[in-house]
Design a protein around this motif. Structure first.
Motif, PDB file in Angstrom:
ATOM      1  N   GLY A  77       7.119   4.448  -0.514  1.00 39.42           N
ATOM      2  CA  GLY A  77       6.852   4.915   0.842  1.00 39.42           C
ATOM      3  C   GLY A  77       5.429   4.668   1.275  1.00 39.42           C
ATOM      4  O   GLY A  77       5.174   4.180   2.388  1.00 39.42           O
ATOM      5  N   LEU A  78       4.482   4.998   0.413  1.00 35.23           N
ATOM      6  CA  LEU A  78       3.082   4.788   0.760  1.00 35.23           C
ATOM      7  C   LEU A  78       2.752   3.305   0.899  1.00 35.23           C
ATOM      8  O   LEU A  78       1.949   2.912   1.745  1.00 35.23           O
ATOM      9  CB  LEU A  78       2.179   5.445  -0.278  1.00 35.23           C
ATOM     10  CG  LEU A  78       2.233   6.977  -0.330  1.00 35.23           C
ATOM     11  CD1 LEU A  78       1.375   7.506  -1.462  1.00 35.23           C
ATOM     12  CD2 LEU A  78       1.796   7.578   1.004  1.00 35.23           C
ATOM     13  N   SER A  79       3.384   2.479   0.085  1.00 34.10           N
ATOM     14  CA  SER A  79       3.150   1.044   0.200  1.00 34.10           C
ATOM     15  C   SER A  79       3.739   0.492   1.496  1.00 34.10           C
ATOM     16  O   SER A  79       3.128  -0.345   2.166  1.00 34.10           O
ATOM     17  CB  SER A  79       3.757   0.313  -1.002  1.00 34.10           C
ATOM     18  OG  SER A  79       3.261  -1.009  -1.107  1.00 34.10           O
ATOM     19  N   PHE A  80       4.919   0.964   1.869  1.00 37.21           N
ATOM     20  CA  PHE A  80       5.523   0.531   3.134  1.00 37.21           C
ATOM     21  C   PHE A  80       4.600   0.846   4.313  1.00 37.21           C
ATOM     22  O   PHE A  80       4.410   0.022   5.212  1.00 37.21           O
ATOM     23  CB  PHE A  80       6.860   1.241   3.365  1.00 37.21           C
ATOM     24  CG  PHE A  80       7.930   0.951   2.341  1.00 37.21           C
ATOM     25  CD1 PHE A  80       7.883  -0.186   1.562  1.00 37.21           C
ATOM     26  CD2 PHE A  80       8.988   1.835   2.173  1.00 37.21           C
ATOM     27  CE1 PHE A  80       8.874  -0.446   0.623  1.00 37.21           C
ATOM     28  CE2 PHE A  80       9.981   1.578   1.237  1.00 37.21           C
ATOM     29  CZ  PHE A  80       9.919   0.440   0.460  1.00 37.21           C
ATOM     30  N   LEU A  81       4.011   2.043   4.297  1.00 33.85           N
ATOM     31  CA  LEU A  81       3.193   2.469   5.430  1.00 33.85           C
ATOM     32  C   LEU A  81       1.822   1.827   5.438  1.00 33.85           C
ATOM     33  O   LEU A  81       1.279   1.514   6.495  1.00 33.85           O
ATOM     34  CB  LEU A  81       3.043   3.994   5.422  1.00 33.85           C
ATOM     35  CG  LEU A  81       4.301   4.820   5.669  1.00 33.85           C
ATOM     36  CD1 LEU A  81       3.938   6.282   5.839  1.00 33.85           C
ATOM     37  CD2 LEU A  81       5.058   4.332   6.892  1.00 33.85           C
ATOM     38  N   SER A  82       1.240   1.635   4.278  1.00 33.57           N
ATOM     39  CA  SER A  82      -0.129   1.124   4.226  1.00 33.57           C
ATOM     40  C   SER A  82      -0.230  -0.330   4.661  1.00 33.57           C
ATOM     41  O   SER A  82      -1.313  -0.802   4.994  1.00 33.57           O
ATOM     42  CB  SER A  82      -0.694   1.278   2.812  1.00 33.57           C
ATOM     43  OG  SER A  82      -0.016   0.434   1.899  1.00 33.57           O
ATOM     44  N   LEU A  83       0.898  -1.036   4.660  1.00 33.16           N
ATOM     45  CA  LEU A  83       0.879  -2.463   5.006  1.00 33.16           C
ATOM     46  C   LEU A  83       1.841  -2.749   6.161  1.00 33.16           C
ATOM     47  O   LEU A  83       2.544  -3.758   6.165  1.00 33.16           O
ATOM     48  CB  LEU A  83       1.252  -3.306   3.777  1.00 33.16           C
ATOM     49  CG  LEU A  83       0.293  -3.182   2.585  1.00 33.16           C
ATOM     50  CD1 LEU A  83       0.873  -3.874   1.358  1.00 33.16           C
ATOM     51  CD2 LEU A  83      -1.070  -3.767   2.924  1.00 33.16           C
ATOM     52  N   GLN A  84       1.847  -1.880   7.161  1.00 34.09           N
ATOM     53  CA  GLN A  84       2.795  -2.030   8.266  1.00 34.09           C
ATOM     54  C   GLN A  84       2.592  -3.320   9.044  1.00 34.09           C
ATOM     55  O   GLN A  84       3.532  -3.819   9.665  1.00 34.09           O
ATOM     56  CB  GLN A  84       2.665  -0.842   9.227  1.00 34.09           C
ATOM     57  CG  GLN A  84       3.172   0.469   8.678  1.00 34.09           C
ATOM     58  CD  GLN A  84       3.070   1.583   9.698  1.00 34.09           C
ATOM     59  OE1 GLN A  84       3.770   1.575  10.701  1.00 34.09           O
ATOM     60  NE2 GLN A  84       2.185   2.532   9.462  1.00 34.09           N
ATOM     61  N   ASP A  85       1.393  -3.847   9.050  1.00 36.72           N
ATOM     62  CA  ASP A  85       1.123  -5.060   9.813  1.00 36.72           C
ATOM     63  C   ASP A  85       1.542  -6.328   9.079  1.00 36.72           C
ATOM     64  O   ASP A  85       1.424  -7.430   9.625  1.00 36.72           O
ATOM     65  CB  ASP A  85      -0.368  -5.145  10.150  1.00 36.72           C
ATOM     66  CG  ASP A  85      -0.784  -4.085  11.163  1.00 36.72           C
ATOM     67  OD1 ASP A  85       0.118  -3.557  11.857  1.00 36.72           O
ATOM     68  OD2 ASP A  85      -1.984  -3.785  11.251  1.00 36.72           O
ATOM     69  N   PHE A  86       2.015  -6.176   7.853  1.00 41.36           N
ATOM     70  CA  PHE A  86       2.438  -7.322   7.057  1.00 41.36           C
ATOM     71  C   PHE A  86       3.959  -7.389   7.014  1.00 41.36           C
ATOM     72  O   PHE A  86       4.641  -6.371   7.182  1.00 41.36           O
ATOM     73  CB  PHE A  86       1.891  -7.218   5.632  1.00 41.36           C
ATOM     74  CG  PHE A  86       0.404  -7.354   5.534  1.00 41.36           C
ATOM     75  CD1 PHE A  86      -0.166  -8.583   5.217  1.00 41.36           C
ATOM     76  CD2 PHE A  86      -0.436  -6.279   5.780  1.00 41.36           C
ATOM     77  CE1 PHE A  86      -1.538  -8.714   5.133  1.00 41.36           C
ATOM     78  CE2 PHE A  86      -1.807  -6.402   5.693  1.00 41.36           C
ATOM     79  CZ  PHE A  86      -2.371  -7.635   5.367  1.00 41.36           C
ATOM     80  N   PRO A  87       4.526  -8.567   6.785  1.00 43.60           N
ATOM     81  CA  PRO A  87       5.986  -8.658   6.640  1.00 43.60           C
ATOM     82  C   PRO A  87       6.461  -7.734   5.524  1.00 43.60           C
ATOM     83  O   PRO A  87       5.746  -7.535   4.532  1.00 43.60           O
ATOM     84  CB  PRO A  87       6.215 -10.136   6.278  1.00 43.60           C
ATOM     85  CG  PRO A  87       5.001 -10.846   6.785  1.00 43.60           C
ATOM     86  CD  PRO A  87       3.865  -9.891   6.658  1.00 43.60           C
ATOM     87  N   PRO A  88       7.650  -7.153   5.646  1.00 40.33           N
ATOM     88  CA  PRO A  88       8.141  -6.208   4.631  1.00 40.33           C
ATOM     89  C   PRO A  88       8.112  -6.748   3.212  1.00 40.33           C
ATOM     90  O   PRO A  88       7.823  -6.003   2.279  1.00 40.33           O
ATOM     91  CB  PRO A  88       9.576  -5.919   5.096  1.00 40.33           C
ATOM     92  CG  PRO A  88       9.534  -6.120   6.574  1.00 40.33           C
ATOM     93  CD  PRO A  88       8.568  -7.252   6.803  1.00 40.33           C
ATOM     94  N   SER A  89       8.381  -8.046   3.045  1.00 39.54           N
ATOM     95  CA  SER A  89       8.400  -8.620   1.696  1.00 39.54           C
ATOM     96  C   SER A  89       7.026  -8.635   1.054  1.00 39.54           C
ATOM     97  O   SER A  89       6.907  -8.748  -0.171  1.00 39.54           O
ATOM     98  CB  SER A  89       8.963 -10.045   1.742  1.00 39.54           C
ATOM     99  OG  SER A  89       8.166 -10.874   2.575  1.00 39.54           O
ATOM    100  N   HIS A  90       5.951  -8.518   1.872  1.00 38.93           N
ATOM    101  CA  HIS A  90       4.591  -8.513   1.344  1.00 38.93           C
ATOM    102  C   HIS A  90       4.076  -7.103   1.076  1.00 38.93           C
ATOM    103  O   HIS A  90       2.915  -6.927   0.710  1.00 38.93           O
ATOM    104  CB  HIS A  90       3.649  -9.220   2.317  1.00 38.93           C
ATOM    105  CG  HIS A  90       3.843 -10.695   2.374  1.00 38.93           C
ATOM    106  ND1 HIS A  90       4.969 -11.282   2.914  1.00 38.93           N
ATOM    107  CD2 HIS A  90       3.056 -11.725   1.955  1.00 38.93           C
ATOM    108  CE1 HIS A  90       4.869 -12.591   2.842  1.00 38.93           C
ATOM    109  NE2 HIS A  90       3.727 -12.891   2.254  1.00 38.93           N
TER     110      HIS A  90
END
Length: 483
Positions: A158-171
């Motif tokens: 969850g924290l990884s999903f949110l911290s990189l919202q500006d990047f494609p999901p696979s990244h």
């Protein structure tokens, strides 16, 4: 990108991975060495309960963040903590366990708190041990295994999903890394800048969820094994030729993806991720931003990326892990998506490979034969399937192989290690190829949905003929066509 407030980033820094440098210890970073150290503790303290030991290890590594305390209590407030910490230090050094368990990524991309396990994958010890502790606590106190999934997997995701919202999901997930030496591993370097859910954290999270769930579901008459035996049963096993993983009935590490999926998927895990994030915010006394639809979308997209990468796709042992030599020259790119899959068997090596060391030796032998005897630039196959539960990277998804004369640019060449003229690979190995690897390629846009398995003596492989057992088997598959 949604601004999440200073407490959010404090959670990331304190609860997951600090980024800094400090001297590396000289101990080997593999599961065998870790289990050996645990056995020393157990041997010096006969009758030491496994729950007490994992609590002591948590205290040693300093894993008392707010979410962990919420579910497991503070390790330094436990009545037996002081005695147990002394017991751990008597058996080994505080430094060993601290460095072995405490997860960080240095500013040079070295990931610590991870170990190489016998199957060739890398596991973070922190989520693994937290999952075991949740399971032991539930079993001994006869309570539900609350916190099992948040502590092992969902918080990091969850924290990884949110911290990189500006990047494609696979990244927003990964990456993998490479060990300096798989026989004597000391340094694990990531292949690109880390997310908050590296490959080893996810592996450790899946393993912790599986083992914690197994322990919490022991019958009333069953007592938990010592910690060393819990780890040995899952990571140390022997596969037998002709059966491979088909004959293994207990849970073992090569099956972490399918087992974790069977446990977690029915529980609507994307919703559980949102609930975990909400709890993290409350514990950190930060305003919850669930009304921000960007959070919900980030979690939904991130979860779909996780399912594809870690549940739909098989685990692939990278070239650096099996010890590949460098490609000779410059690899030629493929034009994706491709439309064909050409199936081979290696013929030589003629026996199925049943362990990471054996499969790695076979991969190196095939690469050496292809490069030196046939004068090719690299091992010819795109991927190779072992009977140890893993797929091995050859030329990979993006580079032209040398596997099927006249057709190399049209499809992927996949070989199964062994001679299958008169018998078949294990069902598990066949499933890795037929279902997991191929579906991974289709869903990832690398293989067209209307792809074809091609079979013909001159097209597939000079050693795979229409009368062979493997040929007869694949001829019954959907998408198969003789050419």
């Amino acid at each position: 990108m949604t601004w999440l407030g200073p407490s959010f980033f404090l959670v990331l820094a304190v609860s997951h991975c600090a980024v800094y440098s400090r001297p590396t210890g000289l101990h080997l970073r593999n599961m065998v060495s870790f289990i050996s150290a645990v056995e020393q503790v157990e041997g010096s303290n006969p009758g030491l309960p496994p729950l007490a030991l994992v609590r002591a290890l948590r205290r040693t590594a300093g894993h008392d963040d707010a979410l962990t305390i919420h579910y497991l209590g503070a390790s330094n407030n436990l009545s037996d903590a002081e005695v147990l910490e002394t017991a751990v230090l008597n058996a080994s050094s505080f430094s060993f366990f601290d460095k072995a368990i405490h997860h960080i990524v240095t500013d040079h991309g070295e990931e610590r708190g991870v170990v190489l396990v016998p199957d060739g994958t890398t596991v973070a010890l922190m989520p693994l041990l937290l999952g075991i502790e949740v399971g032991l606590k539930a079993k001994m106190e006869m309570t539900p295994a609350d916190g099992l999934f948040p502590l092992t997997l969902l918080r990091s995701l969850g924290l990884s999903f949110l911290s990189l919202q500006d990047f494609p999901p696979s990244h927003r997930l990964g990456p993998k890394g490479c060990w300096d030496n798989v026989d004597q591993p000391k340094v694990y370097k990531l292949s690109w800048p880390p997310t908050l859910a590296t490959d080893s954290l996810i592996n450790g999270g899946m393993d912790g969820a599986i083992l914690g769930n197994d322990i919490s579901n022991l019958s009333a008459s069953e007592q938990p094994q010592p910690l060393s035996q819990i780890l040995k049963s899952y990571y140390s096993y022997v596969l037998h030729e002709g059966q491979g993983l088909d004959a293994v009935t207990r849970h073992v590490s090569p099956r972490r993806r399918e087992i974790s999926r069977s446990i977690l998927e029915p529980l609507h895990p994307d919703r559980l991720v949102m609930e975990t994030l909400e709890l993290v915010w409350k514990l950190e006394k930060t305003e919850w931003i669930a009304q921000d639809h960007g959070v919900e979308k980030a979690v939904k997209d991130g979860w779909q990326a996780f399912v594809h990468k870690y549940w739909d796709c098989p685990a692939i042992i990278s070239r650096c892990q099996w010890g590949a030599q460098a490609y000779r020259g410059t690899p030629l790119p493929l034009s994706l998506p491709l439309h064909f899959v050409y199936i081979h068997h290696t013929y030589e090596p003629s026996s199925p490979c049943l362990s990471f060391p054996q499969c790695s030796r076979d991969m190196r032998a095939m690469q050496r034969f292809h490069q030196e005897d046939r004068d090719w630039n690299d091992i010819g196959y795109s991927f190779v399937v072992g009977s140890d539960g893993y797929v091995y990277e050859g030329r990979g998804w993006n580079h032209l192989g040398t596997h099927t004369r006249g057709h190399n640019s049209k499809g992927f060449g996949v070989s199964i290690i062994g001679n299958y003229s008169s018998n078949l690979p294990s069902r598990h190995a066949m499933g890795l190829l037929r279902h997991r690897l191929v579906q991974c390629a289709v869903d990832g846009g690398r293989l067209a949905a209307n792809f074809t398995f091609l079979g013909h003596r001159q097209v597939v492989n000079y050693t795979l003929c229409p009368g062979d057992a493997l040929y007869s088997e694949i001829s019954s598959w959907e998408h198969f066509r003789v050419r």
